[in-house]
Design a protein around this motif. Structure first.
Motif, short mmCIF file in Angstrom:
data_model
loop_
_atom_site.label_atom_id
_atom_site.label_comp_id
_atom_site.label_asym_id
_atom_site.label_seq_id
_atom_site.Cartn_x
_atom_site.Cartn_y
_atom_site.Cartn_z
N TYR A 156 34.38 41.05 39.93
CA TYR A 156 35.87 40.70 39.80
C TYR A 156 36.49 41.33 38.31
O TYR A 156 37.28 42.08 38.02
CB TYR A 156 36.25 39.24 39.87
CG TYR A 156 37.57 39.01 39.63
CD1 TYR A 156 38.43 39.11 40.75
CD2 TYR A 156 38.15 38.40 38.56
CE1 TYR A 156 39.88 38.77 40.65
CE2 TYR A 156 39.37 37.71 38.58
CZ TYR A 156 40.04 38.37 39.41
OH TYR A 156 41.67 38.02 39.40
N GLU A 157 35.51 41.00 37.33
CA GLU A 157 35.70 41.17 35.97
C GLU A 157 35.85 42.95 35.81
O GLU A 157 36.61 43.57 35.05
CB GLU A 157 35.05 40.77 34.96
CG GLU A 157 35.29 39.14 34.89
CD GLU A 157 34.74 38.63 33.62
OE1 GLU A 157 34.28 39.19 32.77
OE2 GLU A 157 35.19 37.38 33.50
N GLN A 209 36.41 45.01 38.28
CA GLN A 209 37.50 45.59 38.85
C GLN A 209 38.75 45.48 37.90
O GLN A 209 39.59 46.47 37.76
CB GLN A 209 37.95 44.70 39.98
CG GLN A 209 36.74 44.91 41.31
CD GLN A 209 37.40 43.94 42.46
OE1 GLN A 209 36.60 44.02 43.46
NE2 GLN A 209 38.23 43.12 42.40
N ASN A 210 38.97 44.25 37.11
CA ASN A 210 40.02 44.12 36.06
C ASN A 210 40.01 45.03 35.12
O ASN A 210 40.94 45.65 34.68
CB ASN A 210 39.97 42.71 35.76
CG ASN A 210 40.39 41.88 36.67
OD1 ASN A 210 40.95 42.21 37.80
ND2 ASN A 210 40.28 40.60 36.48
N TRP A 211 38.75 45.43 34.63
CA TRP A 211 38.48 46.34 33.58
C TRP A 211 39.05 47.72 33.92
O TRP A 211 40.01 48.51 33.22
CB TRP A 211 37.36 46.22 32.92
CG TRP A 211 37.01 45.70 31.75
CD1 TRP A 211 36.47 44.09 31.87
CD2 TRP A 211 36.93 45.93 30.31
NE1 TRP A 211 36.20 43.69 30.85
CE2 TRP A 211 36.74 44.67 29.76
CE3 TRP A 211 37.09 46.86 29.52
CZ2 TRP A 211 36.48 44.52 28.14
CZ3 TRP A 211 37.00 46.72 28.39
CH2 TRP A 211 36.54 45.83 27.52
N ALA A 270 41.00 48.56 36.69
CA ALA A 270 42.45 48.39 36.81
C ALA A 270 43.20 48.59 35.53
O ALA A 270 44.53 49.26 35.30
CB ALA A 270 42.87 46.87 37.22
N GLU A 271 42.86 47.64 34.34
CA GLU A 271 43.62 47.91 32.80
C GLU A 271 43.23 49.16 32.41
O GLU A 271 44.46 49.82 32.09
CB GLU A 271 42.85 46.84 31.94
CG GLU A 271 43.39 46.76 30.67
CD GLU A 271 44.67 46.29 30.55
OE1 GLU A 271 45.15 45.45 31.76
OE2 GLU A 271 45.59 46.39 29.74
N PRO A 316 45.99 49.28 39.86
CA PRO A 316 45.44 47.93 40.09
C PRO A 316 44.72 47.46 41.46
O PRO A 316 43.94 46.69 41.41
CB PRO A 316 46.93 46.89 40.14
CG PRO A 316 48.09 47.98 40.60
CD PRO A 316 47.54 49.41 40.01
N CYS A 340 40.27 53.42 42.23
CA CYS A 340 41.50 52.58 41.56
C CYS A 340 42.73 53.07 42.28
O CYS A 340 42.92 54.46 42.18
CB CYS A 340 41.53 52.74 40.04
SG CYS A 340 39.89 52.29 39.43
N TYR A 389 35.21 32.75 43.56
CA TYR A 389 35.28 34.29 43.76
C TYR A 389 34.79 34.56 45.24
O TYR A 389 33.90 33.91 45.69
CB TYR A 389 34.63 35.03 43.01
CG TYR A 389 34.94 34.94 41.65
CD1 TYR A 389 35.85 35.71 40.78
CD2 TYR A 389 34.16 33.73 40.87
CE1 TYR A 389 36.51 35.49 39.48
CE2 TYR A 389 34.80 33.51 39.37
CZ TYR A 389 35.44 34.44 38.80
OH TYR A 389 36.20 34.32 37.50
#
Lengths: 508, 124
Positions: free
Chosen positions: A133-134, A136-138, A140-141, A146, A311, A332
Motif C-alpha cells: 500500500y505504501e 503504491q502511494n509513493w 502515485a505521489e 493515483p 500508474c 489492508y
C-alpha cells in the motif's frame, strides 16, 4: 543411525573441463562431468518403507551426482564468466544499470517478508500488504497518477497492462472502434510490439530531424486517416526519449491527443531522469509503467526478477488489473474483481514480485524524497559530463544538454573503417560492458551511454579516458586492432552472421 | 523501363502490369549481412505502404513495403536459401516479390534513379 543428512567430502575432482587459462576457467556442463557414484548428500536408507507402486523406496533416477564442493565450484566458475554492475561500470543506455543497495537485500530477507506465502489469510500478512500500500502511494505521489497496480512482472508486462487498461477504457466508453496507436520512430521496440499484441495498428511518427517529437509531425500522424483523430486509441511515448532528450512539446502533444479522445501511455523506462523532479501526470500522461528494476534499484539482468507496476490517472484507475491494495479502517485488503467490476481482470499470479516491492520501498525510504530528487540530478549530471567530454571525439547527432543518457554515433570513426560494433568490442577488451549499440534506430551506428548516479567522477573519468583513447587511435590510423577485439575474453569475436543463418540450438 | 525507387529504399522493376520489388544497395548496406527473408504468400493482397516481406539481418529486422496496390503473384523462393541473391539486380534474381498492380498510376509517384540518388545525398 543418524537422522541428519551428512555432507560427503569431495574425494577427487572429476571435472573433465579443459584446463584453465590463467585464472579463467572453462567449465563443462554438470552432465558432462565424469560420472560419480557418490551422492552429494548421504541420507540414511529408509527402513521398512514400501511404495504402493512397487518400486524400491530409493532408486537411481538418472540424475548426475556431484558433491557439494563440486556443485559450488561449477556454479561459481560459471558466474565468473558473467559481467554485472557488481563488477564495474555498466553504461547500457535505457537500461539504467544502477547499484542494488545491500540494505534492500537485508530488508527483503526479513522473515516477515521472506517467509510468507501468497495464499496466507490476509489477516496474517497485514505488514506485507501495508508495504504494498505504501509503495503504491509513493509511486502515485512521484508520478501524480493515483491508480497504481503493482502486479506486472516486468517492464514489457507493465506496457501490456498499461495498454490493456487503455483498451479496456475505450471499450467501456463505447470507443472500441479506435484502432491506431502512435509511436515515435525512436521508441523502444516493445512499444509497437505491445500495441500489436493489443490488436492495434501502429503508426510511426518520424523524429529523426531533431531527435524529438515535433507538434507538426505529431498532428500529421494524429489526423492522417481521420480529420479529428477519432480513430486513434492513444500514443506510446518515452520521456525523456531514447535519444536521451526531454520531449519539449509533450504538453501540447498530450493536449491534442486528449482532444482527439486518445490516451497517453508513457514508457517509464527513463523515469530515472525525472524522479523527484517532474511528475508525469503533470505533463498529460494517463498511464505509465515504472521499472522498479531500473529507477528503484531492484536487481536487474540475470533474471531479476523485474517488476513493472503501472500508474494511471483517476479516470483510468477503475480499469487497471486486480489485485490492488486498499486500506479499510486500520487494515489492508487485496481488491478483487468483485470489488472492482470494471477492472480488466487479473494479469499475473498472486500479487506480483513482492520481493521487489520490498526492495523498491526500502530504496525510496532510505533516500527519502530529497534523496530521490538527487538521484535524478546526479544521473543527469553524469550523462552530461560524459557528453561534454566526448563531444569533440565522437559525433553528437543532437546537441545537448541531454537527460540521464547521452547519444553518440560512429560517424567520425566509420570514415576510417571503425564502427560502433568495433568500439563496443574494444570496450569489452578494456574491461567494460559496452553501452547500448545500434539503438535507437533513428540513426546509423548509435551508441547510447547511461552512467546512472551510481558512478563516481573517478570511474566516469576512467571510462572517458578509454573512449578518448579509441578516438585518438583511430585519428592516428591505428585501426587494425579494432577489428580483432576482444582478445582477452572467454570467447573472441563471434561470427554473428553465421550464428544467425545456421544456429546451433543445442550444446555440442 | 528503368527502375523506380521509394524513399523506404525499395527498388522496382516493371513488366507490363507486374512490379518486381527488391531492396536497394543502400538498404543492403544499412542492414548488413542478411540472415533471413520472410516472403509473402502468393495471392496476398498488397497495399501501397504496407509490409509485403521482412528482411532480417544480425542488427535488425526491416519491413519491405509494397510500392503499389495489387496482389502478390510470385515470391522469390530461392532467396531464403541463398541470401546473397539480394545483392543481385532486381531483374537478375534480386527480386523478393512480384505484384500484379491494380493501380499502375501509383508508379508515377515513385522516384527515378536520379531522384533517388539526390534523395540519398539528402540523408547524409
Amino acid at each position: 543411525m543418524s537422522a541428519n543428512p551428512k555432507i560427503v567430502p569431495m574425494i577427487s575432482d572429476p571435472v573433465s573441463s579443459p584446463p584453465p587459462r590463467g585464472l579463467m576457467y572453462e567449465e563443462s556442463l554438470l552432465w558432462e562431468k565424469e560420472r560419480s557414484d557418490h551422492p552429494g548428500v548421504d541420507l540414511p536408507q529408509p527402513a521398512g518403507v514400501k511404495l504402493r507402486t512397487g518400486q524400491p523406496a530409493r532408486g537411481d533416477i538418472g540424475l548426475h551426482q556431484v558433491s557439494e564442493p563440486q556443485a559450488v565450484r561449477h556454479f561459481v566458475r560459471m558466474s565468473t564468466w558473467n559481467y554485472s554492475i557488481d563488477h564495474g561500470f555498466f553504461p547500457l543506455g535505457s537500461c539504467t544499470m544502477k547499484h542494488n543497495p545491500r540494505l534492500n537485500e537485508k530488508m527483503a530477507r526479513l522473515p516477515g517478508f521472506a517467509h510468507i506465502h501468497p495464499k496466507q489469510p490476509q489477516s496474517t500478512v497485514q505488514g506485507a500488504l501495508k508495504l504494498m500500500y505504501e509503495l503504491q502511494n509513493w509511486l502515485a505521489e512521484l508520478t501524480n497518477l493515483p491508480g497504481v497496480c503493482l502486479t506486472p512482472a516486468a517492464g514489457a508486462h507493465g506496457e501490456l497492462a498499461g495498454l490493456m487498461t487503455i483498451r479496456r477504457a475505450h471499450e467501456m466508453k463505447g470507443q472500441g472502434h479506435r484502432k491506431i496507436v502512435l509511436t515515435p520512430d525512436s521508441s523502444h521496440g516493445t512499444n509497437p510490439a505491445t500495441a500489436v499484441m493489443c490488436g492495434y495498428e501502429v503508426r510511426s511518427i518520424p523524429t529523426k530531424e531533431n531527435g524529438r517529437l515535433s507538434v507538426e509531425k505529431f498532428k500529421e500522424a494524429l489526423y492522417a486517416t481521420s480529420p479529428d483523430g477519432s480513430d486513434v486509441a492513444g500514443m506510446m511515448v518515452t520521456n525523456p526519449n531514447t535519444c536521451g532528450l526531454f520531449e519539449m512539446h509533450i504538453q501540447e502533444i498530450a493536449d491534442l491527443l486528449h482532444k482527439a479522445g486518445g490516451y497517453f501511455y508513457c514508457d517509464g523506462a527513463n523515469f530515472n531522469a525525472l524522479v523527484g523532479k517532474v511528475r508525469p501526470g503533470d505533463f498529460g500522461v494517463d498511464v505509465m509503467h515504472i521499472n522498479l528494476h531500473k529507477t528503484f534499484s531492484t536487481p536487474h539482468g540475470g533474471g531479476g526478477p523485474g517488476s513493472g507496476p503501472i500508474c494511471t490517472s483517476a479516470e483510468l484507475a477503475p480499469y487497471i488489473p486486480v489485485p490492488t491494495v486498499v486500506k479499510e479502517g486500520d487494515s489492508y485488503k487485496l481488491q478483487t474483481e468483485e470489488d472492482r467490476p470494471e477492472t480488466m481482470g487479473q494479469l499475473k499470479g498472486f500479487q506480483g514480485q513482492f520481493g521487489m516491492h520490498v526492495r523498491a520501498l526500502a530504496y525510496m525510504l532510505s533516500h527519502g524524497a530529497d534523496g530521490l530528487k538527487q538521484v535524478s540530478e546526479d544521473a543527469v549530471l553524469n550523462a552530461n559530463y560524459i557528453l561534454s567530454r566526448l563531444k569533440d571525439d565522437y559525433h553528437v547527432p543532437y546537441e545537448g544538454p541531454c537527460m540521464h543518457e547521452c547519444l553518440l554515433t560512429d560517424k567520425t570513426q566509420k570514415e576510417s573503417g571503425v564502427t560502433t560494433l568495433d568500439i563496443a568490442k574494444a570496450l569489452c577488451e578494456n574491461g567494460y560492458h559496452p553501452m547500448t549499440v545500434y539503438f535507437p534506430l533513428v540513426l546509423p551506428g548509435t551508441m547510447l551511454i547511461e552512467p546512472t548516479e551510481t558512478e563516481s567522477k573517478e570511474s566516469i573519468d576512467k571510462f572517458i579516458t578509454v573512449m578518448k583513447g579509441f578516438a585518438e587511435d583511430v585519428r592516428q590510423g591505428d585501426t587494425e586492432k579494432f577489428h580483432d577485439y576482444p582478445l582477452n575474453t572467454p570467447r573472441r569475436r563471434l561470427d554473428e552472421v553465421k550464428a544467425a543463418r545456421s544456429p546451433v540450438l543445442r550444446w555440442k | 523501363m528503368a527502375l523506380k525507387y521509394t524513399n523506404d529504399h525499395e527498388c522496382i522493376h516493371v513488366e507490363g502490369d507486374v512490379a518486381w520489388v527488391g531492396i536497394t544497395k543502400y538498404a543492403q548496406e544499412a542492414l548488413g549481412d542478411l540472415v533471413y527473408v520472410e516472403l509473402p504468400e502468393i495471392g496476398k493482397k498488397a497495399e501501397k505502404g504496407k509490409s509485403v516481406a521482412v528482411v532480417e539481418s544480425v542488427k535488425t529486422a526491416a519491413e519491405v513495403y509494397s510500392p503499389v496496390d495489387g496482389e502478390v503473384i510470385a515470391a522469390n523462393d530461392a532467396m531464403p536459401g541463398d541470401l546473397e541473391l539480394i545483392s543481385k539486380p532486381v531483374t537478375q534474381g534480386g527480386w523478393i516479390a512480384k505484384i500484379r498492380m491494380s493501380n499502375p498510376a501509383q508508379l508515377s509517384g515513385l522516384m527515378d534513379e536520379g531522384d533517388y540518388q539526390s534523395f540519398l545525398k539528402s540523408l547524409d
